[in-house]
Design an enzyme around this catalytic site. Structure first.
Site, PDB file in Angstrom:
ATOM      1  N   GLU A  82       1.037  -1.222   0.002  1.00 24.12           N
ATOM      2  CA  GLU A  82      -0.039   0.121   0.064  1.00 24.12           C
ATOM      3  C   GLU A  82       0.869   1.159  -0.059  1.00 24.12           C
ATOM      4  O   GLU A  82       1.668   1.340   0.839  1.00 24.12           O
ATOM      5  CB  GLU A  82      -0.947  -0.106   1.329  1.00 24.12           C
ATOM      6  CG  GLU A  82      -1.827  -1.163   1.446  1.00 24.12           C
ATOM      7  CD  GLU A  82      -2.151  -1.531   2.832  1.00 24.12           C
ATOM      8  OE1 GLU A  82      -1.610  -0.965   3.713  1.00 24.12           O
ATOM      9  OE2 GLU A  82      -3.369  -2.273   3.035  1.00 24.12           O
ATOM     10  N   TYR A 201       3.799   5.137  13.836  1.00 25.41           N
ATOM     11  CA  TYR A 201       2.977   5.206  12.642  1.00 25.41           C
ATOM     12  C   TYR A 201       1.812   5.864  12.885  1.00 25.41           C
ATOM     13  O   TYR A 201       1.527   6.745  11.895  1.00 25.41           O
ATOM     14  CB  TYR A 201       2.206   3.609  12.914  1.00 25.41           C
ATOM     15  CG  TYR A 201       2.526   2.808  11.801  1.00 25.41           C
ATOM     16  CD1 TYR A 201       1.853   2.306  10.465  1.00 25.41           C
ATOM     17  CD2 TYR A 201       3.994   2.021  12.002  1.00 25.41           C
ATOM     18  CE1 TYR A 201       2.789   1.413   9.764  1.00 25.41           C
ATOM     19  CE2 TYR A 201       4.527   1.124  10.954  1.00 25.41           C
ATOM     20  CZ  TYR A 201       3.802   1.031   9.796  1.00 25.41           C
ATOM     21  OH  TYR A 201       4.355   0.147   9.030  1.00 25.41           O
TER      22      TYR A 201
END
Length: 591
Positions: A82, A201
């Site tokens: 992705e 993240y």
């Protein structure tokens, strides 16, 4: 090496590094990091292609970025990639890699055109009760307490998170929310993984929080990652004379370790069963892929499970890193990542439909024609009530250039390989391809009296066990991963997912490419900036957007705040009336 932003340096070509014509380079492995480093050596380092040697133990390049048609198995891809629009190093590189499909354009051009014409988004993110929409409906379903836990982690200093697990910083308020369902299945986080990496993240992708529920933040390649990314890079490198040396297993490296300087002096290899030593000088640059998330991968087939092999053998990435790490503490601590495969494994399976009988069940859930050539599921569909926590996806078809037009190739994965399934009452790791397909078909809503026939005759499914696939997510602290270029290094660097570079996040194509770029720019002293990690974590607009998105669209006025907080907010709003601050808050729906 230094970082830069903006387009001043983005479009500049650096001067040729002094003395580069007298230098050579050896790259251990041919994954995305090594191939990227080789490309940067050519393009920006202006090194002769014949001076660049890629040492690969396997017969084909690509590392974890695979996608092959095996004669005895069929189509196989262990995982998917992705991408987002702020993979700065990746797009810096791909603008220079020629397409192998369209003459005169770059890989970036074709990728950009594809995702502009066919933007990605999901119409069904999760299912339950045998193929019914789980109606997560784009909501995070976070309580006020859960939101505060996420905000607290976001602002916690890195050093306070060393060696902590996610379930030590999040309670069930987060771990039972839609947010965690989206997050853990998209990124493959487990509750026992690194709280530090979770924090990184959150900061790295704060600008994409609103895209988590429907994947509108993501972009995908046209084909599998091997054909769309790896093959163009290999063609580019070979066209410039780069030497690929397959069946070459690097088993050890010698170093001279001095108080101030460190020098790699010899590469010990086995090629074709024979020992081979490659002596190194200061003019021989060495790029080391240490560790490996797909080491020890194994395939099953339609009738046999994929075996779980956890023993670390001579010459694999983990063994090499262990041997290297014994030389100096600055070379990292591989045991932090590879010592507990029960916490680092999950399984995937590649499913190929052989006729049209399964297709309507896929189409019912994704609400699109899978044969249209456009976005199909738009990312993974997670089976919310699956014991395996099963997710599956069909990207644009065909996924392989050689794929028959009447077949679909999709990807299934389960985070819990040790738990019995809901239909096939066996752990995923004990299941054949047919049995994994049966479990998947059950969760698609196929009538139970048809499941076995469809799995046996209408699909071919290849399981894959990966014992170390999330090894990089294990709890860690400073020094557990070596710096891309360790202090004092004269001629070597570490690249890939187990090298340390600030602010970026592992398990991304960008991380691999960034480490390749930083290593080359440092060792050759290239006078051009490496693009810094996108600065959304410092952008008040992105932070406001993420705050509102995590609250499922509620403004501060609508949140159930404590009484004192409401008073403070009321007083603050009075002071901000008729100012640019008030306008900004309204523009981003904070008030």
């Amino acid at each position: 090496m230094y970082y830069s932003s903006g387009n001043y340096e983005a479009f500049a070509r650096p001067l040729k590094p002094e003395g580069v014509e007298n230098k050579s380079a050896y790259l251990i492995g041919s994954g995305l990091a090594a191939l990227s480093a080789a490309c940067f050596l050519l393009r920006d380092g202006q090194m002769e292609g014949s001076h660049i040697h890629i040492l690969e133990k396997d017969p084909i390049p690509g590392g974890a970025c695979d996608g092959y048609e095996y004669p005895q198995l069929g189509f196989v891809m262990r995982g998917g990639r992705e991408m987002d629009n702020h993979f700065e190093c990746m797009w810096d590189l791909m603008r220079s890699i020629p397409s192998i499909e369209t003459e005169g354009v770059s890989v970036l051009d074709e990728y950009y055109w594809l995702n502009k014409a066919d933007p990605n988004y999901s119409l069904c993110r999760a299912t339950e009760k045998q193929g019914q929409d789980a109606h997560t409906d784009g909501k995070f379903a976070l309580s006020e307490k859960a939101s505060m836990e996420i905000a607290k982690l976001f602002m916690t200093p890195n050093e306070d998170l060393y060696d902590l697990r996610i379930d030590q910083v999040f309670t069930d308020e987060v771990l039972k929310s839609n947010f965690w369902l989206y997050w853990r299945t998209m990124f493959a986080f487990e509750n026992w993984h690194s709280a530090l990496e979770m924090k990184l993240y959150l900061q790295r992708f704060v600008h994409h929080v609103g895209g988590l529920p429907d994947f509108k933040a993501l972009r995908f390649t046209k084909y599998n990652q091997y054909e769309s990314m790896i093959l163009p890079m290999v063609h580019y490198l070979k066209a410039h004379g780069v030497v690929f040396e397959y069946d070459t297993k690097v088993v050890d490296i010698d170093f001279e370790i001095e108080p101030v300087e460190k020098l790699a002096t010899c590469i010990h290899c086995i090629r074709g069963g024979s020992k081979l030593d490659i002596p190194l000088t200061e003019n021989d640059l060495l790029f080391i892929t240490n560790g490996g998330c797909v080491e020890n991968s194994s395939y099953g087939d339609q009738d046999h499970p994929a075996e779980m092999h956890t023993a670390i053998e001579d010459g694999c990435g983990w063994d090499l890193w262990r041997r290297i790490a014994a030389n100096d503490t600055s070379f990292g601590h591989p045991e932090k990542f590879c010592s507990d495969p029960e916490k680092t494994n999950w399984m995937s399976a590649t499913v190929t439909t052989l006729d049209q009988r399964i297709v309507p069940y896929i189409q019912k859930i994704c609400k699109r024609d899978p044969f249209s050539g456009k976005v199909v599921t738009g990312g993974i569909v997670t089976v919310k009530d699956s014991a395996w926590l099963l997710s599956w996806t069909f990207n644009r078809q065909p996924q392989f250039r050689s794929q028959p037009k009447d077949q679909l190739v999709g990807w299934i994965y389960g985070l819990f390989s040790d738990r019995p399934g809901d239909y096939v009452k066996k752990p995923m790791r004990e299941c054949s391809g047919k049995e994994i397909c049966m479990e998947w078909l059950y969760h698609l809503g196929v009538p139970t009296d048809q499941i076995e026939d469809l799995a046996a005759n209408s699909a071919r499914t290849v399981p894959c066990m990966m014992p170390y696939i999330t090894a990089f997510f294990m709890p860690r602290c400073a020094g557990d991963r070596p710096k891309v270029v360790p202090n004092g290094s004269k001629n070597f660097a570490f690249i890939g997912q187990f090298a340390e570079t600030p602010r970026d996040t592992i398990f991304t194509t960008e991380y691999s490419i960034r480490t390749g770029m930083e290593s080359v720019y440092t060792l050759l002293d290239i006078d051009r900036g490496v693009p810094e990690v996108w600065g959304s974590v410092y952008d008040i607009r992105a932070l406001m957007d993420a705050t509102v998105e995590l609250a499922d669209g509620k403004s501060l006025n609508e949140m159930d705040l404590p009484f004192k907080a409401k008073l403070v907010l009321k007083e603050a709003m009075k002071k901000m009336e008729h100012t640019d601050v008030e306008e900004l808050l309204r523009e981003h729906h904070v008030i």
